[in-house]
Design a protein around this motif. Sequence first.
Motif, short mmCIF file in Angstrom:
data_model
loop_
_atom_site.label_atom_id
_atom_site.label_comp_id
_atom_site.label_asym_id
_atom_site.label_seq_id
_atom_site.Cartn_x
_atom_site.Cartn_y
_atom_site.Cartn_z
N TYR A 51 0.86 -1.17 0.00
CA TYR A 51 0.00 0.00 0.00
C TYR A 51 0.91 1.23 0.00
O TYR A 51 1.73 1.40 0.90
N THR A 52 0.75 2.08 -0.99
CA THR A 52 1.56 3.29 -1.10
C THR A 52 0.69 4.51 -0.86
O THR A 52 -0.37 4.65 -1.48
N VAL A 53 1.12 5.39 0.04
CA VAL A 53 0.36 6.60 0.34
C VAL A 53 1.15 7.82 -0.13
O VAL A 53 2.37 7.87 0.01
N PHE A 54 0.44 8.79 -0.70
CA PHE A 54 1.09 9.98 -1.26
C PHE A 54 0.68 11.27 -0.57
O PHE A 54 1.43 12.24 -0.57
N HIS A 55 -0.50 11.32 0.01
CA HIS A 55 -0.97 12.56 0.61
C HIS A 55 -0.19 12.83 1.90
O HIS A 55 0.04 11.91 2.70
N PRO A 56 0.24 14.08 2.13
CA PRO A 56 1.02 14.40 3.34
C PRO A 56 0.35 13.98 4.64
O PRO A 56 1.03 13.53 5.57
N ASP A 57 -0.98 14.11 4.73
CA ASP A 57 -1.67 13.73 5.96
C ASP A 57 -1.56 12.23 6.21
O ASP A 57 -1.36 11.78 7.35
N ALA A 58 -1.68 11.44 5.14
CA ALA A 58 -1.57 9.98 5.28
C ALA A 58 -0.14 9.58 5.61
O ALA A 58 0.09 8.66 6.41
N ILE A 59 0.83 10.25 5.00
CA ILE A 59 2.23 9.96 5.29
C ILE A 59 2.54 10.24 6.77
O ILE A 59 3.25 9.47 7.43
N ARG A 60 2.00 11.33 7.28
CA ARG A 60 2.21 11.65 8.70
C ARG A 60 1.58 10.57 9.60
O ARG A 60 2.17 10.20 10.64
N GLU A 61 0.44 10.07 9.21
CA GLU A 61 -0.19 9.00 10.00
C GLU A 61 0.72 7.79 10.09
O GLU A 61 0.89 7.19 11.16
#
Length: 208
Positions: A51-61
Motif C-alpha cells: 500500500y503506497t500513500v502519497f498525501h502528506p496527511d496519510a504519510i504523517r499517519e
Amino acid sequence: MAADRPPGPQTRWWGLPLVGEIKRDVLGFYDRLRRDYGDVVYMRIGPYHEYTVFHPDAIREVLVTQARHFVRMKRPLEVLRQWNGDGLLITEGDLWRRHRRLVTPAFQPSRLGKYVPSLVVSGYELLDEWNVEMTRGSSPAASASPAASASIDVEFESAMTRLTMEFTGRTLFGTSLGDRTKDISWAVKTLSKVAVDEMFAPFTWPDW
C-alpha cells in the motif's frame, strides 16, 4: 482485487512484472501511480501486498501518529543490515527509540544554525568546480565575451551525493574529504545499486 482495497495496477504473475518497471525508473513509476490511482494505491508484488500513500496527511499517519503500528518490509532490512548492522536506519521499536534519543541533541534547532557555514562552503566549492569545467569547455570567443554563457551537463544524483559526503565530513569529522569525496560518492552509488538489486531478488547470493 478485493472491494475493500484501494485502486492500483492490475498485472499477472502476482505483480512480478512491476519489479522491472520499478527498477527501470523508480521515481517515474511512483509518479504514475499517484497520477493514475490517487493518494492511496494498492499493488501485489510477489508475496507482498503493498500500500503506497502519497498525501502528506496519510504519510504523517504512517510515519508519526500511528508509527508504532507499522513495520517495514523484511527483505529490504535484511539487505541493508549486511553493512549497516542494527543502526538507527535499520532498527525499529524500543531499540530504534533508544538510538533516536542518542542522536536527538545533534538535531536541536539551537545547533542546526552552526552547521550552515559548512554547508555553504561545501556548496560553493562544488559551484567553483563546475565553473572551472565550464571555462575549460567554452570556446575562445565565448570566453572573451562577457555576454556569452557556457554550460555543462551535471548528473544530479552524483552531484548531490558528493555534496552530502563533503558536508558530512565537515560536520561530523571536522575536515574536508577533498579528493576522496569522488571515490566515496562512487562507492555509495555502487553500494546503492547492489542493495536495490538484492532487494528485488528472491534471495541473497553467498558472499563468494
